[in-house]
Design a protein around this motif. Structure first.
Motif, PDB file in Angstrom:
ATOM      1  N   UNK A 169     -11.708   4.435 -43.140  1.00 56.39           N
ATOM      2  CA  UNK A 169     -10.484   4.217 -42.347  1.00 56.39           C
ATOM      3  C   UNK A 169      -9.953   5.530 -41.792  1.00 56.39           C
ATOM      4  N   UNK A 170      -9.992   6.567 -42.606  1.00 57.67           N
ATOM      5  CA  UNK A 170      -9.508   7.881 -42.193  1.00 57.67           C
ATOM      6  C   UNK A 170     -10.456   8.499 -41.164  1.00 57.67           C
ATOM      7  N   UNK A 171     -11.742   8.300 -41.395  1.00 62.02           N
ATOM      8  CA  UNK A 171     -12.732   8.845 -40.468  1.00 62.02           C
ATOM      9  C   UNK A 171     -12.487   8.330 -39.046  1.00 62.02           C
ATOM     10  N   UNK A 172     -12.342   7.031 -38.906  1.00 65.27           N
ATOM     11  CA  UNK A 172     -12.202   6.500 -37.544  1.00 65.27           C
ATOM     12  C   UNK A 172     -10.815   6.772 -36.973  1.00 65.27           C
ATOM     13  N   UNK A 173      -9.851   6.962 -37.850  1.00 69.98           N
ATOM     14  CA  UNK A 173      -8.514   7.218 -37.341  1.00 69.98           C
ATOM     15  C   UNK A 173      -8.325   8.668 -36.902  1.00 69.98           C
ATOM     16  N   UNK A 184     -12.345  16.703 -36.013  1.00 72.42           N
ATOM     17  CA  UNK A 184     -10.982  16.275 -36.306  1.00 72.42           C
ATOM     18  C   UNK A 184     -10.183  16.247 -35.010  1.00 72.42           C
ATOM     19  N   UNK A 185      -9.328  15.253 -34.859  1.00 70.56           N
ATOM     20  CA  UNK A 185      -8.507  15.152 -33.659  1.00 70.56           C
ATOM     21  C   UNK A 185      -7.460  16.262 -33.628  1.00 70.56           C
ATOM     22  N   UNK A 186      -6.937  16.506 -32.431  1.00 72.83           N
ATOM     23  CA  UNK A 186      -5.978  17.601 -32.240  1.00 72.83           C
ATOM     24  C   UNK A 186      -4.766  17.449 -33.152  1.00 72.83           C
ATOM     25  N   UNK A 187      -4.353  16.220 -33.445  1.00 77.62           N
ATOM     26  CA  UNK A 187      -3.172  16.026 -34.295  1.00 77.62           C
ATOM     27  C   UNK A 187      -3.367  16.601 -35.695  1.00 77.62           C
TER      28      UNK A 187
ATOM     29  N   UNK B  88     -17.183   2.819 -32.838  1.00 77.22           N
ATOM     30  CA  UNK B  88     -16.892   1.406 -32.564  1.00 77.22           C
ATOM     31  C   UNK B  88     -17.521   0.499 -33.628  1.00 77.22           C
ATOM     32  N   UNK B  89     -18.702   0.881 -34.090  1.00 74.66           N
ATOM     33  CA  UNK B  89     -19.382   0.090 -35.108  1.00 74.66           C
ATOM     34  C   UNK B  89     -18.587   0.110 -36.420  1.00 74.66           C
ATOM     35  N   UNK B  90     -18.164   1.323 -36.779  1.00 74.31           N
ATOM     36  CA  UNK B  90     -17.429   1.465 -38.039  1.00 74.31           C
ATOM     37  C   UNK B  90     -16.134   0.663 -37.952  1.00 74.31           C
ATOM     38  N   UNK B  91     -15.455   0.796 -36.802  1.00 79.31           N
ATOM     39  CA  UNK B  91     -14.205   0.048 -36.620  1.00 79.31           C
ATOM     40  C   UNK B  91     -14.444  -1.452 -36.714  1.00 79.31           C
ATOM     41  N   UNK B  92     -15.527  -1.904 -36.081  1.00 75.94           N
ATOM     42  CA  UNK B  92     -15.848  -3.331 -36.090  1.00 75.94           C
ATOM     43  C   UNK B  92     -16.054  -3.820 -37.531  1.00 75.94           C
TER      44      UNK B  92
END
Ligand SMILES: C[S@@+](CC[C@H](N)C(=O)[O-])C[C@H]1O[C@@H](n2cnc3c(N)ncnc32)[C@H](O)[C@@H]1O
Ligand SMILES: [Mg+2]
Lengths: 273, 124
Positions: A169-173, A184-187, B88-92
């Motif tokens: 969850x953290x990875x994709x966020x 890592x995103x700019x935030x 996208x895959x992970x999110x899915x």
């Protein structure tokens, strides 16, 4: 790789001690071979002995010295390492900071931040649970190894690294793909304040800190250095500030002015308010 | 803990099973999602399913959907273990109800860390 001569061993041991206070002790020939073999080869030198000869002939602080020092530090780390310190941060430490504070920015220091997984973990805990705090927080990231510290600035991690300890969850966020890697995103990146720093040398200009992470680095120091560093960290803590050390580390007998507190599985040391 | 290891590659199944054994866990195995559902139907739910994405007959993502449609499997955690590494895959997978996601190739430490994060680190 040929055996390491006692003189060369001693020279490397002394060198590390003066450069970063790491106490190699005795019997670590295997460590020198495995870590400096590649440095020697890359420099076109036949073996460790030739490497030491070459180091002796050059001024201290040059690039080869730097490479040797960096190769000899252990940079092992991972996201959410040990888990519970970050639970304590989220559930206890930050809520308490917020309830006793006028709204000034939270100051956090990762005192041996290595490749950055620890400060990025803290940043994710803040962004996820305390977005207002995150907006105003800067995480001071220091390490004696400039090469690993640069990775904190870049915030780029391999798949093997993000696989370790980072919830999906953290990875994709908080990360995006960067070729085969993840960035890592700019935030998160904007919260990092990386500086090269040797903890064994008295520091100036570091503001009082609310939370200090000093994890898995004390083990490399001898008792005297350890005591000096813990004392300086205590003096750098803001009143009421807290110190996290590594799960296998102890500062027993060096914790004057600090009181021990237990949060679940986490021990923290608090400076009197 | 009881794990169901679902992957069409026998080699990968054995690798995962070896890691589970080292950690003191029990396991069953299936070569695709359909087979996995049959095993669950006969043996009851597992603590967790470790699921490949690309498999014949029924893919991992179809398995996630099918398992999440069954209320009696709500307590079973699902971790995808796959070479699919696009965001996208992970999110899915997460959106459909996977609990965790591990990208191949992975290390033993990464595997053990994920199980610990899911609260699945206690031996059976
Ligand atoms: C094992 S890592 C720990 C990383 C992180 N704190 C964690 O717990 O996962 C130890 C780090 O301490 C750094 N280090 C060693 N001696 C140091 C010193 N004298 N001053 C600052 N950093 C040092 C090393 O370069 C290395 O990156
Ligand atoms: Mg497959």
């Amino acid at each position: 790789m040929a055996d390491i001569k006692p003189d060369d061993y001693e020279w490397i041991r002394q060198f590390l001690y003066t450069q970063c206070a790491n106490d190699l002790g005795q019997g670590k020939e295997y460590l020198i071979s495995s870590r400096l073999g590649a440095v020697a080869r890359e420099a076109g030198l036949a073996d460790i002995s030739a490497l030491v000869t070459s180091l002796k002939a050059r001024p201290l602080g040059g690039p080869l010295h730097q490479k040797v020092m960096e190769a000899m530090t252990t940079n092992e780390t991972s996201f959410f390492r040990d888990g519970h310190p970050f639970a304590a941060l989220e559930k206890q430490i930050i809520p308490r900071f917020l309830s006793s504070n006028s709204g000034r920015p939270l100051r956090i220091w990762c005192a041996a931040s290595s490749t950055g997984q620890e400060p990025y973990t803290i940043a994710m805990v803040l962004r996820t649970n305390f977005p207002d705090v995150a907006n105003r927080a800067r995480i001071l990231c220091t390490d004696v190894n400039a090469t690993v510290l640069k990775r904190t600035t870049e915030g780029v991690y391999s798949q093997l690294e993000v696989n370790r300890g980072l919830p999906a969850q953290m990875l994709v966020r908080y990360f995006e793909r960067a070729g085969a890697n993840w960035r890592a995103k700019a935030e998160l990146r904007s919260m990092m304040d990386p500086r090269v720093m040797n903890l064994a040398v008295p520091w100036i200009g570091i503001q009082p800190q609310d939370i200090v992470f000093l994890r898995n680095v004390l083990i490399y120091f001898d008792a005297k250095t350890k005591r000096e560093i813990v004392t300086r960290i205590r003096n750098t803590l803001a009143p009421g500030g807290v110190l996290f050390i590594g799960g296998s580390e102890s500062i027993l007998g060096m914790d004057e002015g600090l009181s021990r507190e237990q949060f679940g599985m986490s021990t923290v040391y608090r400076r009197a308010a | 803990m009881r794990f169901l290891v679902i992957d069409d590659s026998r080699a990968i199944r054995s690798l995962i099973i070896r890691m589970l054994k080292e950690l003191g866990h029990q396991h069953a195995e299936a070569g695709n999602g359909r087979e996995a559902l049959d095993i669950i139907a006969n043996n009851g739910p597992f603590d967790a399913a470790l699921v490949d994405w690309n498999m014949p007959v029924m893919t991992g993502i179809q398995f996630v959907e099918a398992a999440r449609a069954k209320p009696e499997l709500a307590g079973m955690q699902i971790m995808m273990i796959t070479t699919e590494t696009e965001v996208e895959r992970i999110q899915q997978a997460l959106a459909l109800g996977a609990t965790e996601y591990l990208m191949k190739p992975f290390t033993r430490e990464a595997f053990a860390d994920k199980l610990a994060m899911m609260g699945l680190d206690k031996a059976a």
